[in-house]
Design a protein around this motif. Structure first.
Motif, PDB file in Angstrom:
ATOM      1  N   MET A  49       0.818  -1.203   0.000  1.00  0.00           N
ATOM      2  CA  MET A  49       0.000   0.000   0.000  1.00  0.00           C
ATOM      3  C   MET A  49       0.857   1.261   0.000  1.00  0.00           C
ATOM      4  SD  MET A  49      -2.919  -1.100   2.790  1.00  0.00           S
ATOM      5  CE  MET A  49      -1.746  -1.242   4.139  1.00  0.00           C
ATOM      6  N   THR A  50       0.383   2.266  -0.716  1.00  0.00           N
ATOM      7  CA  THR A  50       0.994   3.590  -0.703  1.00  0.00           C
ATOM      8  C   THR A  50      -0.112   4.609  -0.503  1.00  0.00           C
ATOM      9  OG1 THR A  50       2.691   2.879  -2.270  1.00  0.00           O
ATOM     10  CG2 THR A  50       2.404   5.252  -1.966  1.00  0.00           C
ATOM     11  N   SER A  51       0.072   5.525   0.447  1.00  0.00           N
ATOM     12  CA  SER A  51      -0.899   6.586   0.666  1.00  0.00           C
ATOM     13  C   SER A  51      -0.201   7.937   0.621  1.00  0.00           C
ATOM     14  CB  SER A  51      -1.600   6.415   2.020  1.00  0.00           C
ATOM     15  OG  SER A  51      -2.622   7.387   2.173  1.00  0.00           O
ATOM     16  N   VAL A  52      -0.892   8.907   0.042  1.00  0.00           N
ATOM     17  CA  VAL A  52      -0.382  10.275  -0.083  1.00  0.00           C
ATOM     18  C   VAL A  52      -1.497  11.209   0.354  1.00  0.00           C
ATOM     19  CG1 VAL A  52       0.447  12.029  -1.707  1.00  0.00           C
ATOM     20  CG2 VAL A  52       1.203   9.653  -1.936  1.00  0.00           C
ATOM     21  N   TRP A  53      -1.151  12.287   1.060  1.00  0.00           N
ATOM     22  CA  TRP A  53      -2.159  13.221   1.544  1.00  0.00           C
ATOM     23  C   TRP A  53      -1.554  14.612   1.744  1.00  0.00           C
ATOM     24  CZ3 TRP A  53       0.181   9.489   4.509  1.00  0.00           C
ATOM     25  CH2 TRP A  53       0.876   9.916   5.648  1.00  0.00           C
ATOM     26  N   TYR A  54      -2.432  15.576   2.018  1.00  0.00           N
ATOM     27  CA  TYR A  54      -2.009  16.943   2.309  1.00  0.00           C
ATOM     28  C   TYR A  54      -1.928  17.114   3.817  1.00  0.00           C
ATOM     29  CZ  TYR A  54      -2.339  22.039   2.819  1.00  0.00           C
ATOM     30  OH  TYR A  54      -2.142  23.341   3.174  1.00  0.00           O
ATOM     31  N   GLN A  55      -0.738  17.406   4.314  1.00  0.00           N
ATOM     32  CA  GLN A  55      -0.521  17.612   5.749  1.00  0.00           C
ATOM     33  C   GLN A  55      -0.597  19.101   6.039  1.00  0.00           C
ATOM     34  OE1 GLN A  55      -0.238  15.098   8.007  1.00  0.00           O
ATOM     35  NE2 GLN A  55      -0.363  16.655   9.613  1.00  0.00           N
ATOM     36  N   ASN A  56      -1.670  19.479   6.736  1.00  0.00           N
ATOM     37  CA  ASN A  56      -1.934  20.905   6.942  1.00  0.00           C
ATOM     38  C   ASN A  56      -1.127  21.513   8.078  1.00  0.00           C
ATOM     39  OD1 ASN A  56      -3.659  23.377   6.590  1.00  0.00           O
ATOM     40  ND2 ASN A  56      -4.285  22.817   8.661  1.00  0.00           N
ATOM     41  N   ALA A  57      -1.038  20.784   9.206  1.00  0.00           N
ATOM     42  CA  ALA A  57      -0.422  21.390  10.389  1.00  0.00           C
ATOM     43  C   ALA A  57       0.143  20.317  11.307  1.00  0.00           C
ATOM     44  CB  ALA A  57      -1.452  22.228  11.154  1.00  0.00           C
ATOM     45  N   ALA A  58       1.024  20.743  12.191  1.00  0.00           N
ATOM     46  CA  ALA A  58       1.564  19.894  13.252  1.00  0.00           C
ATOM     47  C   ALA A  58       0.536  19.787  14.380  1.00  0.00           C
ATOM     48  CB  ALA A  58       2.870  20.494  13.766  1.00  0.00           C
ATOM     49  N   PRO A  59       0.743  18.872  15.347  1.00  0.00           N
ATOM     50  CA  PRO A  59      -0.206  18.750  16.456  1.00  0.00           C
ATOM     51  C   PRO A  59      -0.436  20.036  17.236  1.00  0.00           C
ATOM     52  CG  PRO A  59       1.213  16.839  16.379  1.00  0.00           C
ATOM     53  CD  PRO A  59       1.756  17.801  15.378  1.00  0.00           C
ATOM     54  N   ASN A  60       0.585  20.906  17.291  1.00  0.00           N
ATOM     55  CA  ASN A  60       0.420  22.165  18.022  1.00  0.00           C
ATOM     56  C   ASN A  60      -0.218  23.260  17.180  1.00  0.00           C
ATOM     57  OD1 ASN A  60       2.440  22.919  16.274  1.00  0.00           O
ATOM     58  ND2 ASN A  60       3.993  23.304  17.854  1.00  0.00           N
ATOM     59  N   GLY A  61      -0.611  22.937  15.960  1.00  0.00           N
ATOM     60  CA  GLY A  61      -1.266  23.901  15.088  1.00  0.00           C
ATOM     61  C   GLY A  61      -0.341  24.657  14.170  1.00  0.00           C
ATOM     62  N   THR A  62       0.963  24.464  14.282  1.00  0.00           N
ATOM     63  CA  THR A  62       1.898  25.140  13.387  1.00  0.00           C
ATOM     64  C   THR A  62       1.693  24.668  11.951  1.00  0.00           C
ATOM     65  OG1 THR A  62       3.535  25.298  15.156  1.00  0.00           O
ATOM     66  CG2 THR A  62       4.324  25.576  12.889  1.00  0.00           C
TER      67      THR A  62
END
Length: 442
Positions: A49-62
Motif C-alpha cells: 500500500m501507498t498513501s499520499v495526503w495533504y498535511q496541513n499542520a503539526a499537532p500544536n497547530g503550526t
C-alpha cells in the motif's frame, strides 16, 4: 451529481438484490494522520500500500502545508510519513497517487514553484525528486503496467475559447508535450482512461452557449472520444458519437484487455453505451432508464462509476432509485455491448452517501460510502465482490468517524480482491481533521 425533482419522476419498485452473505473481513481502522486532508491510496498486485495526503499542520497547530506519504505491507502498520513536496501553501493540497501492478508508484500535486508536479517511488524504494508533468494535474489515470495519463479542459460555457488537452507518460518514462485534442468556442472535458495495452482515451463534448449576466443556456451537446494508440504520437477523434442533444452526456470510459473501449453516457433520459472494436464504434445501446438508476456525474478527478476487467466484463455502479436510498450495480459485456438489469448491492443500508467505486483487472471490486448517524457519527460502509460475475458480499463496516460527512478520501482493490480505504472525520472538539485507513482481506 445529477439531481432531479422527486415530483418530476414516478416511483419505481425496489430492485432485486444480488448480495451474498458477508465474506472476508475488515481489519481494525488505523489513524493515518492528524491535521491532514485529501487522502489517496494505491495497491500493487502483492497488496503493498501507498498513501499520499495533504498535511496541513503539526499537532500544536503550526502550519506545515506539505504533501506527505507513507507505505505499508498489506494489513501492516504504516511507515513514518515523509515529506514529498516541501511547503506548497494552503491552496495546493490535492494530491493523487497511482501504482502499477509491480509496485512502482507516482504521486501528483500542484507546486507553487514547479506547477503541476509528479514524484516517483520505485517498488521497494524511496521517493525521488519532484518534477514537472508538462500539464495540469486534473484527471490522473494509469494502468497495471504503469502507463499514465493526464487530461483536462479549459474554457466552458461563459468563455468563448475552450480546449481539451492531454499528456501521456510511458511506464517509467517522461511525460509527452501537451496535445490539444479539440479547440472550439465551448467544450467540456468528461473523462479519460489508460487501457491495459497502454492506449489512452479522452471523452469530451462540444456545445453551444448563450449567457446572460447570471446564467448560461447551453444546447447542442455532441460527445466525442479521442484516442491515442500505445506508442503512437497522434490522437484520433471519433467524430460525433452522440448528439446534438439538449443536455450534457457526461461520458465515462472503460477498456478491457482485448481492445474494446466503452463509453457510458446519459442521453434522452436513458443511460446508454457505445463500444469501439478496433476502429469501429457500435450502435447506441440503452442500458437502463435514468429515472430508475441514478448516474453519478460528480466524478471529479477520477472515474467512480464504470469499469471493466481484462476480459471485458464491465460493471456500472450508481444509485438504484430516485430517492438515492440504495446503491445498485449493472453488469455488462464490452465485447457484445449487452447489459443486465440493476441489482441492489447496499442491502438495508439507508441513504448511502456519495460513493467511491474501484475495480481490478480480475473483476474484484469495492464500493465505499458513508452512512450518517446520530450525534455526529459517520459509519463507513463497504461492499466487496471477489470477481466478475460473482455475487457482491453484504455491506460491512470498514470504520467509524465523528462528523465525516462527504465523499470517501480514497479506495483501491487488487486482483486478489484485497482492498484498502482512506476516510476522514473530526476530533470531538472540531479542531482536527483525522485521516483513517483500513484493509479488507477476502
Amino acid at each position: 451529481m445529477k439531481c432531479k425533482s422527486l415530483a418530476s419522476l414516478m416511483l419505481v419498485l425496489p430492485m432485486g438484490a444480488a448480495i451474498s452473505a458477508s465474506a472476508g473481513s475488515w481489519s481494525t481502522q488505523a489513524t493515518l494522520a492528524n491535521n491532514a486532508y485529501s487522502g489517496t491510496i494505491a495497491l500493487d498486485s502483492a497488496g503493498n500500500m501507498t498513501s499520499v495526503w495533504y498535511q496541513n499542520a503539526a499537532p500544536n497547530g503550526t502550519a506545515i502545508n506539505e504533501i506527505w506519504a507513507s507505505s505499508a505491507a498489506f494489513g501492516q502498520p504504516w511507515s513514518a510519513p515523509v515529506d514529498l513536496s516541501g511547503n506548497i501553501g494552503v491552496a495546493s493540497g490535492n494530491p493523487t497517487v497511482r501504482a502499477s501492478a509491480s509496485g512502482n508508484a507516482t504521486a501528483i500535486y500542484t507546486s507553487p514553484t514547479i506547477g503541476a508536479a509528479y514524484i516517483d517511488k520505485p517498488a521497494g524504494g524511496s521517493w525521488g525528486t519532484p518534477r514537472a508533468t508538462n500539464g495540469v494535474n486534473q484527471f490522473f489515470v494509469s494502468n497495471d503496467i504503469g502507463v499514465e495519463g493526464l487530461a483536462w479542459g479549459t474554457g466552458g460555457a461563459r468563455p468563448t475559447s475552450s480546449t481539451v488537452v492531454a499528456i501521456v507518460r510511458p511506464a517509467g518514462g517522461t511525460w509527452s508535450a501537451p496535445a490539444t485534442l479539440a479547440a472550439a468556442p465551448h467544450l467540456s472535458f468528461d473523462g479519460a482512461i489508460v487501457a491495459p495495452d497502454g492506449s489512452m482515451a479522452v471523452a469530451w463534448e462540444s456545445f453551444d452557449s448563450v449567457c446572460g449576466s447570471r446564467t448560461c443556456k447551453t444546447s447542442n451537446w455532441v460527445l466525442h472520444v479521442s484516442t491515442r494508440a500505445a506508442g503512437a504520437q497522434n490522437w484520433v477523434d471519433s467524430g460525433a458519437l452522440l448528439g446534438p442533444d439538449a443536455t450534457q452526456h457526461f461520458g465515462q470510459l472503460a477498456a478491457d484487455g482485448v481492445g474494446d473501449l466503452g463509453v457510458l453516457s446519459i442521453q434522452s433520459g436513458n443511460i446508454v453505451s457505445k463500444v469501439r472494436h478496433g476502429s469501429t464504434w457500435s450502435s447506441t445501446v440503452v442500458v437502463v432508464s435514468d429515472s430508475t438508476f441514478q448516474y453519478y456525474t460528480g466524478t471529479g478527478r477520477d472515474n467512480r462509476i464504470f469499469a471493466s476487467d481484462s476480459a471485458g466484463h464491465a460493471t456500472i455502479v450508481g444509485w438504484g432509485n430516485i430517492q438515492l436510498s440504495t446503491l445498485a450495480a449493472i453488469d455488462g459485456n464490452l465485447t457484445t455491448n449487452t447489459w443486465g438489469s440493476p441489482a441492489t448491492i447496499s442491502g438495508a443500508d439507508p441513504q448511502p452517501g456519495y460513493f467511491d467505486f474501484a475495480m481490478s483487472s480480475s473483476g474484484a471490486a469495492i464500493a465505499f460510502y458513508p452512512l450518517l448517524g446520530q450525534n455526529g457519527t459517520t459509519t463507513w460502509r463497504a461492499i466487496t465482490r471477489p470477481g466478475a460475475g460473482k455475487p457482491w458480499n453484504a455491506p460491512a463496516t470498514a470504520g467509524t468517524s465523528f462528523e465525516g460527512a462527504g465523499t470517501p478520501d480514497g479506495v483501491a482493490v487488487d486482483s486478489a480482491g484485497q482492498a484498502a480505504v482512506v476516510f476522514h472525520g473530526y476530533s470531538s472538539d472540531y479542531t482536527t481533521n483525522i485521516l483513517y485507513t483500513n484493509t479488507y482481506k477476502p
